[in-house]
Design a protein around this motif. Structure first.
Motif, PDB file in Angstrom:
ATOM      1  N   LEU A 114       0.218   4.778   7.582  1.00 12.62           N
ATOM      2  CA  LEU A 114      -0.728   3.712   7.324  1.00 12.62           C
ATOM      3  C   LEU A 114      -0.588   2.665   8.526  1.00 12.62           C
ATOM      4  O   LEU A 114      -1.820   2.348   8.829  1.00 12.62           O
ATOM      5  CB  LEU A 114      -0.327   3.072   6.056  1.00 12.62           C
ATOM      6  CG  LEU A 114      -0.523   3.931   4.656  1.00 12.62           C
ATOM      7  CD1 LEU A 114       0.240   2.868   3.529  1.00 12.62           C
ATOM      8  CD2 LEU A 114      -1.824   3.870   4.552  1.00 12.62           C
ATOM      9  N   GLU A 123       0.991  -1.155   0.028  1.00  8.98           N
ATOM     10  CA  GLU A 123      -0.067  -0.146  -0.120  1.00  8.98           C
ATOM     11  C   GLU A 123       0.822   1.356  -0.074  1.00  8.98           C
ATOM     12  O   GLU A 123       0.572   2.039  -0.604  1.00  8.98           O
ATOM     13  CB  GLU A 123      -1.017  -0.027   1.228  1.00  8.98           C
ATOM     14  CG  GLU A 123      -2.060   1.013   1.042  1.00  8.98           C
ATOM     15  CD  GLU A 123      -3.174   0.889   2.066  1.00  8.98           C
ATOM     16  OE1 GLU A 123      -4.084   2.033   2.231  1.00  8.98           O
ATOM     17  OE2 GLU A 123      -3.112  -0.069   2.893  1.00  8.98           O
ATOM     18  N   THR A 124       1.983   1.292   0.744  1.00 10.54           N
ATOM     19  CA  THR A 124       2.864   2.375   0.537  1.00 10.54           C
ATOM     20  C   THR A 124       3.482   2.505  -0.964  1.00 10.54           C
ATOM     21  O   THR A 124       3.439   3.695  -1.177  1.00 10.54           O
ATOM     22  CB  THR A 124       4.256   2.125   1.634  1.00 10.54           C
ATOM     23  OG1 THR A 124       3.874   1.835   3.086  1.00 10.54           O
ATOM     24  CG2 THR A 124       5.116   3.164   1.470  1.00 10.54           C
TER      25      THR A 124
END
Length: 165
Positions: free
Chosen positions: A68, A40-41
């Motif tokens: 996150l 996701e990063t």
């Protein structure tokens, strides 16, 4: 607007993924959770890629990963990890792997802020000021959270050592 090609992002991803994964693993204590966090990063870095200053890419990615991680604890209950994987044989483990597992389990017992401060200060080797900037907190909070986190780690690791003796 700065425009960079996908090849430069590919290079960034190849060189940064191992460091981001290790940081995520220390923060989350689980391989699959760490991989999801890094994925996701990297997605968010890719979307912002044209806007990121070339010299600040690694700091930007680390900041996204930390945000996150923090957000994930705000949204859901903490998951419990287990040492055993169901329906799979346990491979032989070296002493270093066992020690790493013990440290990861001890880190998982710390509150999120203390874990973040300890990992950023002592694994990523950031200064107190850099940790404060990355987490958007004061340097005094970094100092106290790091101190409390290290004290709890020592206590947990000492207790674990007593159980295995």
């Amino acid at each position: 607007m700065i425009r960079r090609d996908d090849g430069s992002f590919d290079e960034f991803m190849r060189t940064s993924s191992p460091r981001l994964l290790k940081l995520a693993w220390l923060l989350t204590g689980g391989a699959s959770t760490a991989e999801d966090l890094v994925q996701e990063t990297l997605e968010r870095v890719y979307v912002a890629w044209p806007r990121i200053e070339p010299g600040g890419i690694h700091n930007y990615a680390r900041r996204i990963l930390l945000n996150l991680h923090t957000d994930s604890h705000r949204r859901r209950w903490r998951e419990t990890t287990t040492a055993e994987i169901p329906d799979h044989g346990r491979p032989d483990r070296s002493e270093n792997v066992a020690l790493a597992d013990q440290l990861t389990a001890a880190l998982a017992q710390l509150p999120v802020r203390e874990r973040q401060c300890v990992v950023l200060r002592h694994h990523v080797d950031l200064s107190e000021r850099d940790v404060a900037d990355a987490l958007n907190i004061s340097t005094g909070t970094v100092k106290s959270s790091t101190s409390r986190g290290l004290a709890r780690l020592r206590s947990v690791l000492a207790t674990e050592g007593d159980r295995h003796v």
